[in-house]
Design a protein around this motif. Structure first.
Motif, PDB file in Angstrom:
ATOM      1  N   UNK A  78       0.912  -1.198   0.121  1.00  0.00           N
ATOM      2  CA  UNK A  78       0.053  -0.156  -0.029  1.00  0.00           C
ATOM      3  C   UNK A  78       0.803   1.159  -0.053  1.00  0.00           C
ATOM      4  N   UNK A  79       2.178   1.273   0.721  1.00  0.00           N
ATOM      5  CA  UNK A  79       3.154   2.409   0.444  1.00  0.00           C
ATOM      6  C   UNK A  79       3.374   2.789  -0.949  1.00  0.00           C
ATOM      7  N   UNK A  80       3.609   1.692  -1.562  1.00  0.00           N
ATOM      8  CA  UNK A  80       3.908   1.575  -3.065  1.00  0.00           C
ATOM      9  C   UNK A  80       2.769   2.244  -3.781  1.00  0.00           C
ATOM     10  N   UNK A  81       1.355   1.705  -3.350  1.00  0.00           N
ATOM     11  CA  UNK A  81       0.390   2.399  -4.144  1.00  0.00           C
ATOM     12  C   UNK A  81       0.270   4.009  -3.771  1.00  0.00           C
ATOM     13  N   UNK A  82       0.545   4.225  -2.533  1.00  0.00           N
ATOM     14  CA  UNK A  82       0.577   5.828  -2.179  1.00  0.00           C
ATOM     15  C   UNK A  82       1.543   6.600  -3.043  1.00  0.00           C
ATOM     16  N   UNK A  83       2.761   6.136  -3.336  1.00  0.00           N
ATOM     17  CA  UNK A  83       3.565   6.760  -4.371  1.00  0.00           C
ATOM     18  C   UNK A  83       3.204   6.770  -5.591  1.00  0.00           C
ATOM     19  N   UNK A  84       2.697   5.783  -6.234  1.00  0.00           N
ATOM     20  CA  UNK A  84       2.199   5.645  -7.530  1.00  0.00           C
ATOM     21  C   UNK A  84       1.045   6.660  -7.577  1.00  0.00           C
ATOM     22  N   UNK A  85       0.174   6.696  -6.653  1.00  0.00           N
ATOM     23  CA  UNK A  85      -0.897   7.854  -6.632  1.00  0.00           C
ATOM     24  C   UNK A  85      -0.406   9.311  -6.756  1.00  0.00           C
ATOM     25  N   UNK A  86       0.465   9.535  -6.026  1.00  0.00           N
ATOM     26  CA  UNK A  86       1.377  10.891  -5.741  1.00  0.00           C
ATOM     27  C   UNK A  86       1.854  11.047  -7.262  1.00  0.00           C
ATOM     28  N   UNK A  87       2.284  10.033  -7.803  1.00  0.00           N
ATOM     29  CA  UNK A  87       3.000  10.319  -9.071  1.00  0.00           C
ATOM     30  C   UNK A  87       2.089  10.637 -10.232  1.00  0.00           C
ATOM     31  N   UNK A  88       0.981  10.062  -9.921  1.00  0.00           N
ATOM     32  CA  UNK A  88      -0.196  10.184 -11.121  1.00  0.00           C
ATOM     33  C   UNK A  88      -1.006  11.501 -10.700  1.00  0.00           C
ATOM     34  N   UNK A  89      -0.818  12.017  -9.582  1.00  0.00           N
ATOM     35  CA  UNK A  89      -1.694  13.207  -9.274  1.00  0.00           C
ATOM     36  C   UNK A  89      -3.066  12.672  -8.684  1.00  0.00           C
ATOM     37  N   UNK A  90      -3.253  11.572  -8.363  1.00  0.00           N
ATOM     38  CA  UNK A  90      -4.541  11.036  -7.740  1.00  0.00           C
ATOM     39  C   UNK A  90      -4.485  11.277  -6.113  1.00  0.00           C
ATOM     40  N   UNK A  91      -5.666  11.081  -5.600  1.00  0.00           N
ATOM     41  CA  UNK A  91      -5.822  11.127  -4.225  1.00  0.00           C
ATOM     42  C   UNK A  91      -5.430   9.995  -3.326  1.00  0.00           C
ATOM     43  N   UNK A  92      -4.332  10.493  -2.663  1.00  0.00           N
ATOM     44  CA  UNK A  92      -3.727   9.347  -1.951  1.00  0.00           C
ATOM     45  C   UNK A  92      -3.934   9.033  -0.366  1.00  0.00           C
ATOM     46  N   UNK A  93      -4.729  10.076  -0.203  1.00  0.00           N
ATOM     47  CA  UNK A  93      -5.149  10.096   1.644  1.00  0.00           C
ATOM     48  C   UNK A  93      -5.660   8.647   1.978  1.00  0.00           C
ATOM     49  N   UNK A  94      -6.601   8.145   1.123  1.00  0.00           N
ATOM     50  CA  UNK A  94      -7.174   6.770   1.558  1.00  0.00           C
ATOM     51  C   UNK A  94      -6.276   5.837   1.565  1.00  0.00           C
ATOM     52  N   UNK A  95      -5.138   5.763   0.509  1.00  0.00           N
ATOM     53  CA  UNK A  95      -4.147   4.671   0.743  1.00  0.00           C
ATOM     54  C   UNK A  95      -3.304   4.947   1.999  1.00  0.00           C
ATOM     55  N   UNK A  96      -3.217   6.097   2.120  1.00  0.00           N
ATOM     56  CA  UNK A  96      -2.479   6.255   3.444  1.00  0.00           C
ATOM     57  C   UNK A  96      -2.981   5.693   4.738  1.00  0.00           C
ATOM     58  N   UNK A  97      -4.360   6.155   4.540  1.00  0.00           N
ATOM     59  CA  UNK A  97      -5.210   5.482   5.890  1.00  0.00           C
ATOM     60  C   UNK A  97      -5.312   4.098   5.909  1.00  0.00           C
ATOM     61  N   UNK A  98      -5.301   3.224   4.648  1.00  0.00           N
ATOM     62  CA  UNK A  98      -5.363   2.084   4.939  1.00  0.00           C
ATOM     63  C   UNK A  98      -3.821   1.441   5.345  1.00  0.00           C
ATOM     64  N   UNK A  99      -2.910   2.070   4.890  1.00  0.00           N
ATOM     65  CA  UNK A  99      -1.474   1.674   5.390  1.00  0.00           C
ATOM     66  C   UNK A  99      -1.644   1.590   7.159  1.00  0.00           C
ATOM     67  N   UNK A 100      -1.928   2.875   7.495  1.00  0.00           N
ATOM     68  CA  UNK A 100      -2.364   3.087   8.970  1.00  0.00           C
ATOM     69  C   UNK A 100      -2.996   2.004   9.731  1.00  0.00           C
ATOM     70  N   UNK A 101      -4.401   1.670   9.154  1.00  0.00           N
ATOM     71  CA  UNK A 101      -5.264   0.636   9.389  1.00  0.00           C
ATOM     72  C   UNK A 101      -4.576  -0.583   9.638  1.00  0.00           C
ATOM     73  N   UNK A 102      -3.832  -0.872   8.488  1.00  0.00           N
ATOM     74  CA  UNK A 102      -2.947  -2.139   8.548  1.00  0.00           C
ATOM     75  C   UNK A 102      -2.309  -2.823   9.566  1.00  0.00           C
ATOM     76  N   UNK A 103      -1.598  -1.248   9.874  1.00  0.00           N
ATOM     77  CA  UNK A 103      -0.651  -1.454  11.197  1.00  0.00           C
ATOM     78  C   UNK A 103      -1.332  -1.798  12.325  1.00  0.00           C
ATOM     79  N   UNK A 104      -2.325  -0.716  12.520  1.00  0.00           N
ATOM     80  CA  UNK A 104      -3.156  -0.740  13.907  1.00  0.00           C
ATOM     81  C   UNK A 104      -3.793  -2.012  14.018  1.00  0.00           C
ATOM     82  N   UNK A 105      -4.358  -2.568  13.090  1.00  0.00           N
ATOM     83  CA  UNK A 105      -5.085  -3.706  13.264  1.00  0.00           C
ATOM     84  C   UNK A 105      -4.105  -4.882  13.641  1.00  0.00           C
TER      85      UNK A 105
END
Length: 120
Positions: A78-105
């Motif tokens: 998901x961190x790689x997906x965050x970087x890809x979304x940043x590169x493409x100019x897409x919204x990446x906030x949800x992907x960051x939340x998924x990374x955090x939620x995975x670690x939290x779970x």
């Protein structure tokens, strides 16, 4: 059984189930519909391998003995997906939340695994 213990178990596993309900359909979509996806990588074989990787990482995440390995694999993906979304100019906030939620779970299910061992 004690209702309090059942309720506690459900609450402990709830974040992991929600994370699983995100990753498994994503993996199955990559495996079954790889030719219909418009992704940054258009190679069908890479998308299928990514889907299989996600299924394996999710299984490792759900099994208590390999929770750290599964968490590392899912969070890295998901961190790689965050970087890809940043590169493409897409919204990446949800992907960051998924990374955090995975670690939290993972931490909720196994807090002692993530603590540093002390040598006295």
């Amino acid at each position: 059984m004690d209702p309090k213990k059942i309720f506690t178990t459900i609450l402990i596993w709830l974040p992991s189930v929600i994370i699983t309900l995100f990753f498994i359909p994503n993996a199955l979509d990559k495996i079954l519909h790889s030719s219909e996806m418009n992704k940054i990588v258009s190679n069908n074989a890479i998308l299928i391998i990514t889907g299989i990787f996600l299924l394996i990482a999710t299984a490792l995440f759900l099994y208590n003995r390999t929770i750290v390995i599964g968490t590392i694999l899912l969070a890295s993906y998901m961190t790689l997906i965050v970087f890809i979304h940043m590169y493409k100019g897409k919204s990446y906030e949800v992907a960051i939340l998924i990374v955090m939620a995975t670690i939290f779970a993972a931490y909720i299910r196994s807090p002692f695994t993530f603590q540093q061992k002390r040598n006295y």
